[in-house]
Enzyme design. Structure first.
Site, PDB file in Angstrom:
ATOM      1  N   HIS A  43      36.676   7.524  -0.360  1.00 23.41           N
ATOM      2  CA  HIS A  43      38.030   7.364  -0.898  1.00 23.41           C
ATOM      3  C   HIS A  43      38.370   5.880  -0.953  1.00 23.41           C
ATOM      4  CE1 HIS A  43      42.426   7.666  -1.297  1.00 23.41           C
ATOM      5  NE2 HIS A  43      42.445   6.672  -0.433  1.00 23.41           N
ATOM      6  N   LYS A  57      34.196   9.762   3.698  1.00 25.18           N
ATOM      7  CA  LYS A  57      34.601  11.147   3.941  1.00 25.18           C
ATOM      8  C   LYS A  57      33.534  11.886   4.758  1.00 25.18           C
ATOM      9  CE  LYS A  57      37.409  11.386  -0.307  1.00 25.18           C
ATOM     10  NZ  LYS A  57      37.670  12.182  -1.538  1.00 25.18           N
TER      11      LYS A  57
END
Ligand code: IDP
Ligand code: MG
Length: 151
Positions: free
Chosen positions: A117, A11
């Site tokens: 993620h 991210k």
């Protein structure tokens, strides 16, 4: 023992904090094989589709804003039980609850900035891989260590 593919995103905070190499290094050392990877400035549309399952929740909009705020690294990893393996290596969603030794446990402080993620199941993995990558962006190849990762 099943060979699986899973989708991982480093991210914006992971990218901005200089953790790209560190995170890829962990997965690579574990024996996961990179079969697709790219650097992406995420559109609002892609972010909303990626987090579509969370639409209506209070953190939906902040999370869309977060992953569109700066580029991310999108990766498909392949390995034995790769989906769970990646989830275990990332640690719990909230870095404050994530065990030391996990990516979120070692590098994160706050649930809204949790660095990485990973797909949470086989259906999600398939959906996310297809959402982020075209079939021709995924490489099918043999890696020299594969025979040493299984009996
Ligand atoms: P996961 O990323 O561990 O699968 P999910 O529950 O699927 O966790 O949530 C997706 C993402 O939404 C989280 O990784 C985090 O970035 C964000 N998020 C989830 N819950 C919260 C919250 O309570 N506050 C702020 N952000 C959240
Ligand atoms: Mg999730």
């Amino acid at each position: 023992m099943k060979n699986q593919r899973t989708f991982v995103m480093i991210k914006p905070d992971g990218v901005q904090r200089g953790l790209i190499g560190e995170i890829i290094n962990r997965f690579e050392k574990k024996g996961l094989k990179i079969v697709a990877m790219k650097f992406v400035s995420v559109s609002k549309k892609l972010a909303e589709r990626h987090y579509g399952i969370h639409k209506g929740k209070p953190f939906f909009q902040p999370t869309v804003d977060y992953i569109t705020s700066s580029p991310v690294v999108a990766i498909v990893f392949e390995g034995i039980d790769a989906i769970n393996m990646v989830r275990n290596m990332m640690g719990k969603t909230n870095p404050q609850d994530a065990a030391m030794g996990t990516i979120r446990g070692d590098y994160g402080q706050f649930i809204g900035r949790n660095i990485v993620h990973g797909s949470d199941g086989p259906d999600t993995a398939e959906f996310e891989i297809n959402l982020w990558f075209k079939p021709e962006e995924i490489s099918n190849y043999k890696k020299i260590d594969e025979q040493w990762l299984t009996e």
